[in-house]
Design a protein around this motif. Structure first.
Motif, PDB file in Angstrom:
ATOM      1  N   THR A  19      22.994  66.156 -33.088  1.00 51.35           N
ATOM      2  CA  THR A  19      23.658  67.143 -33.999  1.00 51.35           C
ATOM      3  C   THR A  19      24.146  68.512 -33.314  1.00 51.35           C
ATOM      4  O   THR A  19      25.038  69.060 -33.727  1.00 51.35           O
TER       5      THR A  19
ATOM      6  N   ALA B 299      27.441  67.846 -31.441  1.00 53.89           N
ATOM      7  CA  ALA B 299      28.574  67.594 -32.591  1.00 53.89           C
ATOM      8  C   ALA B 299      28.749  69.134 -33.216  1.00 53.89           C
ATOM      9  O   ALA B 299      29.944  69.332 -33.125  1.00 53.89           O
TER      10      ALA B 299
ATOM     11  N   ALA C  42      32.694  70.727 -32.571  1.00 53.88           N
ATOM     12  CA  ALA C  42      33.517  71.056 -33.742  1.00 53.88           C
ATOM     13  C   ALA C  42      34.128  72.562 -33.564  1.00 53.88           C
ATOM     14  O   ALA C  42      35.204  72.964 -34.091  1.00 53.88           O
TER      15      ALA C  42
ATOM     16  N   LEU D 157      38.270  68.303 -34.089  1.00 53.40           N
ATOM     17  CA  LEU D 157      37.199  67.237 -34.541  1.00 53.40           C
ATOM     18  C   LEU D 157      36.658  67.776 -35.816  1.00 53.40           C
ATOM     19  O   LEU D 157      35.874  66.993 -36.369  1.00 53.40           O
ATOM     20  N   ARG D 158      36.755  68.980 -36.122  1.00 55.71           N
ATOM     21  CA  ARG D 158      36.224  69.507 -37.415  1.00 55.71           C
ATOM     22  C   ARG D 158      36.150  68.585 -38.618  1.00 55.71           C
ATOM     23  O   ARG D 158      35.126  68.503 -39.216  1.00 55.71           O
TER      24      ARG D 158
ATOM     25  N   SER E 169      36.854  65.325 -38.952  1.00 55.09           N
ATOM     26  CA  SER E 169      35.965  64.194 -38.901  1.00 55.09           C
ATOM     27  C   SER E 169      34.680  64.321 -38.883  1.00 55.09           C
ATOM     28  O   SER E 169      33.960  63.444 -39.612  1.00 55.09           O
ATOM     29  N   ILE E 170      34.188  65.306 -38.154  1.00 54.17           N
ATOM     30  CA  ILE E 170      32.878  65.466 -38.179  1.00 54.17           C
ATOM     31  C   ILE E 170      32.185  65.951 -39.630  1.00 54.17           C
ATOM     32  O   ILE E 170      31.189  65.498 -40.006  1.00 54.17           O
ATOM     33  N   SER E 171      33.041  67.067 -40.210  1.00 49.98           N
ATOM     34  CA  SER E 171      32.555  67.244 -41.669  1.00 49.98           C
ATOM     35  C   SER E 171      32.650  65.883 -42.564  1.00 49.98           C
ATOM     36  O   SER E 171      31.606  65.992 -43.458  1.00 49.98           O
TER      37      SER E 171
ATOM     38  N   GLN F 213      23.652  58.877 -35.194  1.00 48.53           N
ATOM     39  CA  GLN F 213      24.215  60.306 -34.925  1.00 48.53           C
ATOM     40  C   GLN F 213      25.190  60.468 -33.876  1.00 48.53           C
ATOM     41  O   GLN F 213      26.209  60.960 -33.954  1.00 48.53           O
TER      42      GLN F 213
ATOM     43  N   LEU G 225      28.800  61.081 -35.763  1.00 49.68           N
ATOM     44  CA  LEU G 225      29.160  62.490 -35.449  1.00 49.68           C
ATOM     45  C   LEU G 225      29.960  62.951 -34.097  1.00 49.68           C
ATOM     46  O   LEU G 225      30.595  63.928 -34.128  1.00 49.68           O
ATOM     47  N   ILE G 226      29.793  61.879 -33.047  1.00 50.50           N
ATOM     48  CA  ILE G 226      30.452  62.315 -31.767  1.00 50.50           C
ATOM     49  C   ILE G 226      31.406  61.337 -31.398  1.00 50.50           C
ATOM     50  O   ILE G 226      32.695  61.525 -31.116  1.00 50.50           O
TER      51      ILE G 226
ATOM     52  N   PRO H  90      34.388  60.423 -34.127  1.00 48.54           N
ATOM     53  CA  PRO H  90      35.476  61.375 -34.361  1.00 48.54           C
ATOM     54  C   PRO H  90      36.183  61.651 -33.066  1.00 48.54           C
ATOM     55  O   PRO H  90      37.569  61.908 -32.956  1.00 48.54           O
TER      56      PRO H  90
END
Length: 485
Positions: free
Chosen positions: A61, A64, A68, A74-75, A77-79, A96, A100-101, A104
């Motif tokens: 996390t 990630a 971002a 990447l912001r 897609s991570i959001s 995760q 998250l990584i 994205p």
């Protein structure tokens, strides 16, 4: 840095080296240089015994969140991944990593810049299974097409790390053994370090010229035996000792014979430092008293699960702050102690902790730390503090109040840091200690009289999820203890 710039280099660069060889210094330097060039994608520095960075729970996390920031593409897609799975922060490393990584990064538009993730001291992660899983997941970064990510990773050459890398394909990583650098090269660097750092003391203290001469520096280099932590500790001892630098230097040179191993030299400087700085030339009774205080204060710093300030440590241990401060002040060569007693106290290097816990290395029994005894003592202190919790401790104005509506200073005042620590870690200390029947009785009494107040405290400090795990563990412990005690 050549590895970072080479488009044909492998995805993971593993810098491995023995304790004291300067791995963390190198990783921090590289992270700083990459950040200056805007090529640092993310970084994570594992530290055993420090709350959020001693395990993998916050690893992916954190990576990630930093991705971002360093890669704005990447912001979104991570959001979206977080919006689509509100439980992602409680899920395991694989989920995760994927959500998250990895996903994205796979779906991002092509970027021309080569970015690097820096991971320091992976061996300090407290779970062998998580260490090996992290390596397996990071290997998947080698197949990324649109964004090129490389990983710079440091660790000690421990068996779980070796086993983890053996599971990876040879195409995924390359390693560099730091402690295999020719000793002449390392010694030249340590010689330069001593000469540059000791030179200012000559003018400051009005010492003769030359001081120290090159023969003396060569003796220090010989005793360092390739360990930068020996050089750094020795320098602090000479600079900050209660006697002048000439006397301190003499103590260092007389501490060990030149024929000893690198670890034995390091142990020798630690022993000399403790005997001189903590005990000095005091009488037997006073030395015993100071050594006991050392084991109580420094022993607690060695085993606690999160760094604490001198103020909070004194409150947790229920001893005067002056007693804690005077103990820490004598140990500035090995402890990072701020003049501000509200700042966390940290070990300069984990080799000092390892030395204190190993009776074979710490030859002076007055300074040996018995881990189980310390954990048991801390459990009892924590139990006392959480038994003082009361209903509606923050004096909330009614039921149904959201945590976000409570001012942070209200929580901090009602549940100060040492009590927060006790709420979170009392069971961990019990599990690692040497509990007796009376301790089990204390736990049962606590659960009967203060259980709900403890849960309220956990909710106020945002530790309810950990509390749930503790309750499950408690149920098992108490069921076993019915027959044991």
């Amino acid at each position: 840095m050549d590895w970072c710039d080479d488009p044909n280099s492998k995805c993971i660069f593993w810098l491995n080296g023995m304790a004291g060889t300067g791995k963390s210094t190198i990783s921090r330097t590289i992270a700083r240089e990459l950040a200056e060039k805007k090529r640092l994608a993310a970084s994570f520095f594992f530290t055993r015994g420090k709350k959020d960075v001693s395990h993998s729970g916050m690893f992916f996390t954190t990576i990630a969140a930093q991705l971002a920031t360093s890669l704005p593409v990447l912001r979104t897609s991570i959001s979206d991944a977080i919006d689509n799975n509100a439980q992602i922060f409680q899920q395991g490393p694989r989920e995760q990593w994927n959500q998250l990584i990895l996903n994205p990064l796979k779906n991002a538009p092509t970027q021309s810049i080569q970015l690097v993730v820096v991971i320091d001291a992976l061996d300090e992660c407290d779970s062998i299974q998580d260490i090996q899983l992290i390596l397996l997941l990071l290997e998947e970064a080698k197949d990324l097409k649109t964004i090129r990510i490389k990983i710079f990773l440091t660790s000690r050459p421990e068996v779980p790390i070796f086993d983890g890398f053996r599971q990876l394909s040879g195409e995924a990583y390359q390693d560099f053994i730091l402690h295999n650098i020719p000793l002449d090269t390392v010694n030249a660097d340590i010689f330069t370090f001593f000469r540059q750092k000791l030179s200012p003391l000559k003018a400051k203290h009005g010492l003769g010229t030359p001081w120290p001469d090159e023969l003396i520096i060569a003796q220090l280099v010989e005793r360092a035996a390739g360990l930068f932590i020996y050089a750094a500790t020795t320098l602090r001892f000479i600079q900050d000792g209660i006697d002048g630098p000439e006397e301190q230097l003499s103590l260092v040179l007389n501490a060990t014979k030149s024929s000893l191993s690198a670890t034995e030299h390091l142990d020798g400087i630690y022993t000399t430092l403790l005997q001189h700085s903590v005990l000095g030339k005091r009488g037997y009774q006073e030395c015993e008293q100071l050594a006991g205080r050392f084991r109580q204060v420094v022993g607690s710093i060695v085993v606690i699960f999160n760094t604490m300030s001198a103020t909070d440590l004194a409150r947790l241990l229920q001893i005067p702050l002056k007693m804690v401060s005077s103990t820490l002040d004598s140990l500035r060569s090995v402890l990072n102690v701020s003049e501000d007693e509200s700042h966390p106290v940290r070990l300069f290097h984990l080799s000092f902790r390892d030395f204190l816990k190993d009776s074979q290395r710490c030859s002076d029994s007055r300074f040996q730390i018995d881990e189980k005894e310390r954990h048991t003592s801390l459990f009892r202190k924590c139990m006392w503090h959480i038994s003082q919790l009361q209903e509606n401790i923050c004096n909330l104005w009614g039921p149904g109040v959201l945590i976000t509506e409570i001012p942070d200073d209200t929580i901090q005042q009602s549940i100060p840091p040492h009590v927060q620590y006790a709420c979170r870690y009392w069971l961990d200390h019990w599990q690692l200690g040497n509990p007796v029947g009376e301790d089990i009785k204390a736990i049962r009494q606590f659960l009967e009289q203060h259980f709900l107040y403890w849960l309220e405290g956990l909710s106020l400090i945002g530790e309810v999820s950990n509390g749930a795990h503790m309750i499950i563990a408690l149920e098992e412990i108490l069921s076993v203890s019915r027959n044991a005690y």
